[in-house]
Design a protein around this motif. Structure first.
Motif, PDB file in Angstrom:
ATOM      1  N   LYS A 127      -5.565  -3.674   7.611  1.00 35.11           N
ATOM      2  CA  LYS A 127      -4.570  -2.655   7.265  1.00 35.11           C
ATOM      3  C   LYS A 127      -3.155  -3.210   7.268  1.00 35.11           C
ATOM      4  CE  LYS A 127      -6.899   1.330   9.284  1.00 35.11           C
ATOM      5  NZ  LYS A 127      -6.820   2.313  10.391  1.00 35.11           N
ATOM      6  N   GLU A 128      -2.877  -4.103   8.212  1.00 30.17           N
ATOM      7  CA  GLU A 128      -1.506  -4.563   8.422  1.00 30.17           C
ATOM      8  C   GLU A 128      -1.166  -5.903   7.775  1.00 30.17           C
ATOM      9  OE1 GLU A 128      -0.848  -4.432  12.639  1.00 30.17           O
ATOM     10  OE2 GLU A 128      -1.065  -2.244  12.699  1.00 30.17           O
ATOM     11  N   CYS A 129      -2.132  -6.565   7.191  1.00 29.51           N
ATOM     12  CA  CYS A 129      -1.857  -7.891   6.624  1.00 29.51           C
ATOM     13  C   CYS A 129      -1.056  -7.793   5.330  1.00 29.51           C
ATOM     14  CB  CYS A 129      -3.154  -8.655   6.388  1.00 29.51           C
ATOM     15  SG  CYS A 129      -4.113  -8.102   4.951  1.00 29.51           S
ATOM     16  N   ASN A 130      -0.422  -8.884   4.972  1.00 34.68           N
ATOM     17  CA  ASN A 130       0.336  -8.981   3.725  1.00 34.68           C
ATOM     18  C   ASN A 130      -0.398  -9.842   2.694  1.00 34.68           C
ATOM     19  OD1 ASN A 130       2.577  -7.465   4.664  1.00 34.68           O
ATOM     20  ND2 ASN A 130       3.225  -9.239   5.840  1.00 34.68           N
ATOM     21  N   THR A 131      -1.657 -10.077   2.946  1.00 37.77           N
ATOM     22  CA  THR A 131      -2.474 -10.962   2.115  1.00 37.77           C
ATOM     23  C   THR A 131      -2.724 -10.404   0.723  1.00 37.77           C
ATOM     24  OG1 THR A 131      -3.570 -11.804   4.073  1.00 37.77           O
ATOM     25  CG2 THR A 131      -4.740 -12.081   2.004  1.00 37.77           C
ATOM     26  N   PHE A 132      -2.800  -9.100   0.605  1.00 37.46           N
ATOM     27  CA  PHE A 132      -3.192  -8.452  -0.651  1.00 37.46           C
ATOM     28  C   PHE A 132      -2.042  -7.609  -1.211  1.00 37.46           C
ATOM     29  CE2 PHE A 132      -6.850  -8.347   2.384  1.00 37.46           C
ATOM     30  CZ  PHE A 132      -7.546  -9.424   1.856  1.00 37.46           C
ATOM     31  N   PRO A 133      -1.021  -8.235  -1.803  1.00 35.59           N
ATOM     32  CA  PRO A 133       0.138  -7.476  -2.278  1.00 35.59           C
ATOM     33  C   PRO A 133      -0.187  -6.489  -3.396  1.00 35.59           C
ATOM     34  CG  PRO A 133       0.257  -9.749  -3.040  1.00 35.59           C
ATOM     35  CD  PRO A 133      -0.893  -9.664  -2.075  1.00 35.59           C
ATOM     36  N   LYS A 134      -1.299  -6.674  -4.093  1.00 33.60           N
ATOM     37  CA  LYS A 134      -1.682  -5.790  -5.198  1.00 33.60           C
ATOM     38  C   LYS A 134      -2.704  -4.741  -4.775  1.00 33.60           C
ATOM     39  CE  LYS A 134      -0.829  -9.371  -8.591  1.00 33.60           C
ATOM     40  NZ  LYS A 134      -1.371 -10.184  -9.676  1.00 33.60           N
ATOM     41  N   LEU A 135      -3.031  -4.696  -3.498  1.00 33.55           N
ATOM     42  CA  LEU A 135      -4.084  -3.805  -2.997  1.00 33.55           C
ATOM     43  C   LEU A 135      -3.769  -2.345  -3.287  1.00 33.55           C
ATOM     44  CD1 LEU A 135      -6.781  -3.952  -1.397  1.00 33.55           C
ATOM     45  CD2 LEU A 135      -5.441  -3.416   0.633  1.00 33.55           C
ATOM     46  N   GLN A 136      -4.715  -1.662  -3.929  1.00 39.08           N
ATOM     47  CA  GLN A 136      -4.592  -0.239  -4.237  1.00 39.08           C
ATOM     48  C   GLN A 136      -5.629   0.593  -3.501  1.00 39.08           C
ATOM     49  OE1 GLN A 136      -4.831   0.224  -8.502  1.00 39.08           O
ATOM     50  NE2 GLN A 136      -3.410  -1.450  -8.833  1.00 39.08           N
TER      51      GLN A 136
END
Length: 141
Positions: A127-136
């Motif tokens: 939930k808190e990671c920045n790994t998936f900037p395109k996550l929808q």
């Protein structure tokens, strides 16, 4: 063998990974009895340059495990993935951590990991990671 459904395929034999299938944009591996029996199948996909063009992989209800999730998370072959379904696998917090720390899955838009043995820590990491900037779309439960 491989069963084709439009532009998808269902893999029943992991040894076919040595051959590059034409015009396939996604892999659907459904049901543990028919597809991946242990993490080695997911590792084989992650390590195969034949799958560098895939935009989605559906591992629903297989046995990917933490080792398979780690291989997927670190794969330089799966950089074009937009959808990753690891639901009903036992990736646990260890696998969730690997996904959350991935440097190769930045294109992920849809990620499903429900019923995959995640504890509160694993869910929090995703939930808190920045790994998936395109996550929808993130499905944890």
């Amino acid at each position: 063998g491989v069963r084709l459904r439009g532009s998808e395929m269902c893999i029943r034999d992991r040894f076919f990974f040595k051959q590059k299938p034409a015009y396939v944009i996604g892999v659907r591996l459904v049901g543990s009895e028919m597809c991946i029996r242990d993490s080695a199948g997911a590792v084989a996909i992650a390590n195969s340059s034949n799958f560098s063009y895939l935009s989605f992989i559906n591992f629903w209800k297989n046995r990917v495990g933490a080792e398979g999730a780690k291989a997927i998370a670190s794969s330089t072959n799966l950089v074009n993935l937009k959808t990753l379904d690891l639901a009903k696998n036992q990736i646990g917090d260890e696998g969730a951590k690997a996904l959350a720390e991935s440097t190769t899955l930045a294109g992920i838009e849809d990620l499903e990991v429900f019923d995959s043995g995640l504890g509160e820590e694993g869910k929090k990491q995703l939930k808190e990671c920045n790994t998936f900037p395109k996550l929808q779309h993130l499905v944890l439960e």
